[in-house]
Motif scaffolding. Structure first.
Motif, PDB file in Angstrom:
ATOM      1  N   TYR A 149     -10.860  59.958 -14.947  1.00 29.35           N
ATOM      2  CA  TYR A 149     -10.421  58.988 -15.887  1.00 29.35           C
ATOM      3  C   TYR A 149     -10.645  59.179 -17.380  1.00 29.35           C
ATOM      4  CZ  TYR A 149      -8.590  56.279 -11.865  1.00 29.35           C
ATOM      5  OH  TYR A 149      -8.239  55.779 -11.076  1.00 29.35           O
TER       6      TYR A 149
ATOM      7  N   ARG B 174      -0.137  53.367  -8.803  1.00 22.62           N
ATOM      8  CA  ARG B 174      -0.602  52.353  -9.189  1.00 22.62           C
ATOM      9  C   ARG B 174      -1.901  51.730  -8.739  1.00 22.62           C
ATOM     10  NH1 ARG B 174       4.929  49.510  -9.686  1.00 22.62           N
ATOM     11  NH2 ARG B 174       4.121  47.598 -10.613  1.00 22.62           N
ATOM     12  N   LEU B 175      -2.591  52.758  -8.055  1.00 24.00           N
ATOM     13  CA  LEU B 175      -3.762  52.133  -7.509  1.00 24.00           C
ATOM     14  C   LEU B 175      -4.721  51.975  -8.482  1.00 24.00           C
ATOM     15  CD1 LEU B 175      -3.753  54.532  -4.281  1.00 24.00           C
ATOM     16  CD2 LEU B 175      -3.513  52.030  -4.315  1.00 24.00           C
ATOM     17  N   GLY B 176      -5.900  51.103  -8.029  1.00 22.50           N
ATOM     18  CA  GLY B 176      -6.950  51.121  -8.976  1.00 22.50           C
ATOM     19  C   GLY B 176      -7.952  52.024  -8.684  1.00 22.50           C
ATOM     20  N   THR B 177      -8.856  52.221  -9.122  1.00 22.70           N
ATOM     21  CA  THR B 177     -10.049  53.084  -8.919  1.00 22.70           C
ATOM     22  C   THR B 177     -10.675  53.183  -7.552  1.00 22.70           C
ATOM     23  OG1 THR B 177     -11.951  51.669 -10.094  1.00 22.70           O
ATOM     24  CG2 THR B 177     -10.766  53.583 -11.216  1.00 22.70           C
ATOM     25  N   VAL B 178     -10.573  51.805  -7.137  1.00 22.74           N
ATOM     26  CA  VAL B 178     -11.201  51.710  -5.531  1.00 22.74           C
ATOM     27  C   VAL B 178     -10.119  52.339  -4.526  1.00 22.74           C
ATOM     28  CG1 VAL B 178     -11.495  50.041  -3.720  1.00 22.74           C
ATOM     29  CG2 VAL B 178     -12.637  49.720  -5.939  1.00 22.74           C
ATOM     30  N   GLY B 179      -8.806  52.198  -4.828  1.00 26.65           N
ATOM     31  CA  GLY B 179      -7.892  52.789  -3.715  1.00 26.65           C
ATOM     32  C   GLY B 179      -7.933  54.281  -4.057  1.00 26.65           C
TER      33      GLY B 179
ATOM     34  N   LEU C 245     -10.884  55.660  -2.362  1.00 25.36           N
ATOM     35  CA  LEU C 245     -10.983  55.772  -1.105  1.00 25.36           C
ATOM     36  C   LEU C 245     -10.277  56.685  -0.300  1.00 25.36           C
ATOM     37  CD1 LEU C 245      -9.801  51.859   0.258  1.00 25.36           C
ATOM     38  CD2 LEU C 245      -9.599  53.896   1.552  1.00 25.36           C
ATOM     39  N   CYS C 246      -9.061  56.937  -0.800  1.00 25.82           N
ATOM     40  CA  CYS C 246      -8.462  58.131  -0.258  1.00 25.82           C
ATOM     41  C   CYS C 246      -9.010  59.314  -0.529  1.00 25.82           C
ATOM     42  CB  CYS C 246      -7.032  57.992  -1.130  1.00 25.82           C
ATOM     43  SG  CYS C 246      -5.780  56.860  -0.788  1.00 25.82           S
TER      44      CYS C 246
ATOM     45  N   THR D 272     -14.007  55.408   4.051  1.00 20.15           N
ATOM     46  CA  THR D 272     -13.638  54.420   3.558  1.00 20.15           C
ATOM     47  C   THR D 272     -14.779  53.536   2.635  1.00 20.15           C
ATOM     48  OG1 THR D 272     -11.866  54.255   5.316  1.00 20.15           O
ATOM     49  CG2 THR D 272     -12.192  52.213   4.008  1.00 20.15           C
TER      50      THR D 272
ATOM     51  N   VAL E 244     -14.832  52.995  -1.416  1.00 17.74           N
ATOM     52  CA  VAL E 244     -14.979  51.823  -1.984  1.00 17.74           C
ATOM     53  C   VAL E 244     -16.179  51.760  -2.656  1.00 17.74           C
ATOM     54  CG1 VAL E 244     -15.394  49.155  -1.515  1.00 17.74           C
ATOM     55  CG2 VAL E 244     -13.616  50.606  -0.110  1.00 17.74           C
TER      56      VAL E 244
ATOM     57  N   LEU F 251     -15.883  51.321  -6.924  1.00 16.05           N
ATOM     58  CA  LEU F 251     -16.156  50.144  -7.779  1.00 16.05           C
ATOM     59  C   LEU F 251     -17.382  50.485  -8.719  1.00 16.05           C
ATOM     60  CD1 LEU F 251     -16.870  47.495  -5.043  1.00 16.05           C
ATOM     61  CD2 LEU F 251     -15.300  47.220  -6.888  1.00 16.05           C
TER      62      LEU F 251
ATOM     63  N   ILE G 265     -16.533  51.029 -12.925  1.00 16.64           N
ATOM     64  CA  ILE G 265     -17.597  50.253 -14.033  1.00 16.64           C
ATOM     65  C   ILE G 265     -18.208  51.312 -14.867  1.00 16.64           C
ATOM     66  CG2 ILE G 265     -19.622  48.925 -14.282  1.00 16.64           C
ATOM     67  CD1 ILE G 265     -18.970  47.746 -11.496  1.00 16.64           C
TER      68      ILE G 265
ATOM     69  N   GLU H 274     -15.695  52.295 -17.372  1.00 17.70           N
ATOM     70  CA  GLU H 274     -15.449  51.478 -18.614  1.00 17.70           C
ATOM     71  C   GLU H 274     -16.700  51.721 -19.510  1.00 17.70           C
ATOM     72  OE1 GLU H 274     -13.402  49.413 -19.979  1.00 17.70           O
ATOM     73  OE2 GLU H 274     -12.416  50.596 -18.630  1.00 17.70           O
TER      74      GLU H 274
ATOM     75  N   ARG I  64     -16.739  54.895 -21.599  1.00 19.17           N
ATOM     76  CA  ARG I  64     -15.552  55.168 -22.576  1.00 19.17           C
ATOM     77  C   ARG I  64     -16.110  54.096 -23.677  1.00 19.17           C
ATOM     78  NH1 ARG I  64     -10.449  53.734 -19.269  1.00 19.17           N
ATOM     79  NH2 ARG I  64      -9.804  55.904 -19.142  1.00 19.17           N
TER      80      ARG I  64
END
Ligand SMILES: [Zn+2]
Lengths: 126, 172
Positions: B53, B103-108, B111-112, B146, B150, B154, B158, B161, B164
């Motif tokens: 990111y 369009r998944l968030g960072t968690v999705g 997770l993958c 998984t 997760v 999370l 954070i 952010e 950045r």
């Protein structure tokens, strides 16, 4: 963009993975011990022994590169109780008794796998 | 944002690599037994996620590879290096794709990546042991992947952010 932490899509994905993993795990744990099964011992991909789970016994497995693993069969379960490998992962592994379960020793390239015996292999035997 | 200022970029690289090192160390201390010897939880994926990111694709790939080689040399032998390599590259590919194309968030995304990480390690175990029986561990590895994914998603989200904002500060 791309700053989102957790959205609806992520939640669905999480639920799907938990469901698949959980269901598969439950399915594995719900099965009974392989009655009449054998503990197949292989070293470096080659089958070296097959011990019936119904007979208590002990075997020292000659692993790859001179390593040794001590396999004990007791009360229908197979367990590695001692090993010369450096990591000891195989010794810490819980005893196995269900079809398909295995104990792996990577350094010695030893795999102990439970295979269902006569009873487990035939459907409909009361 | 990362490509414009060389000093800032270098600082980010250094920071992420150092973080990767710390996570690998922490992970080597956790006596987790997932059944297949050598399999790691994949907490160090946090750094790769952050890199995806914060940096461009090439930069993130560099961080991912440096992490694997460094930790492999320091905390494990040849086998664990192979494991990390297979798990790390597969999960990098999956996360790189999803972080840019979905369009998944960072968690999705993570997770993958976590599940892919474990699948890669399982493939290596299969090849090394010449046996298919390790597939028995797939459910456990899906669940642990998984859970780790997760947690990493999370914390990583954070961290991204914070980093950045911090880096935007001292270089205008
Ligand atoms: Zn062992």
């Amino acid at each position: 963009m791309g700053k989102k932490l957790f959205g609806r899509r992520d939640l669905i994905l999480l639920a799907v993975f938990l469901l698949i993993g959980g269901a598969a795990l439950l399915f594995q744990l719900a099965r009974p011990a392989a009655a009449g099964g054998v503990a197949e011992v292989s070293v470096d991909g080659e089958l070296v022994a097959a011990l019936p789970l119904s007979e208590d016994g002990e075997m020292v497995i000659e692993g790859y590169g001179g390593g040794e693993n001590t396999l004990v069969i007791r009360d229908g379960e197979a367990d590695i109780v001692a090993a010369t490998c450096p990591d000891g992962v195989c010794v810490r592994h819980r005893p196995v008794s269900r079809e398909g379960e295995s104990i792996i020793c990577l350094p010695n390239r030893v795999v102990v796998t439970i295979r269902g015996g006569k009873e487990a292999a035939v459907d409909g035997v009361a | 944002m990362a490509s414009r200022k060389p000093a800032r970029k270098a600082a980010l690289y250094g920071l992420l690599t150092a973080l990767a090192f710390i996570f690998a160390y922490v992970e080597s201390l956790i006596p987790l037994n997932l059944g297949v010897p050598g399999v790691k939880l994949g907490l160090a994926n946090l750094v790769v996620l952050a890199a995806l990111y914060l940096l461009d694709l090439k930069g993130a790939f560099t961080v991912a590879v440096v992490r694997i080689v460094l930790t492999g040399l320091t905390f494990g032998g040849l086998f664990s290096m192979l494991y990390s390599l297979a798990g790390g590259l597969l999960s990098f590919a999956v996360m790189a794709l999803l972080s840019r194309k979905s369009r998944l968030g960072t968690v999705g995304v993570s997770l993958c990546g976590g599940v892919a990480h474990n699948a890669g390690q399982l493939l290596v175990a299969m090849a090394v042991l010449e046996t298919g029986t390790v597939w028995y561990y797939l459910p456990v590895l899906i669940l642990s992947g998984t859970a780790a994914g997760v947690a990493v998603g999370l914390l990583g989200g954070i961290a991204v952010e914070r980093l950045r904002r911090a880096f935007a500060h001292f270089s205008g």
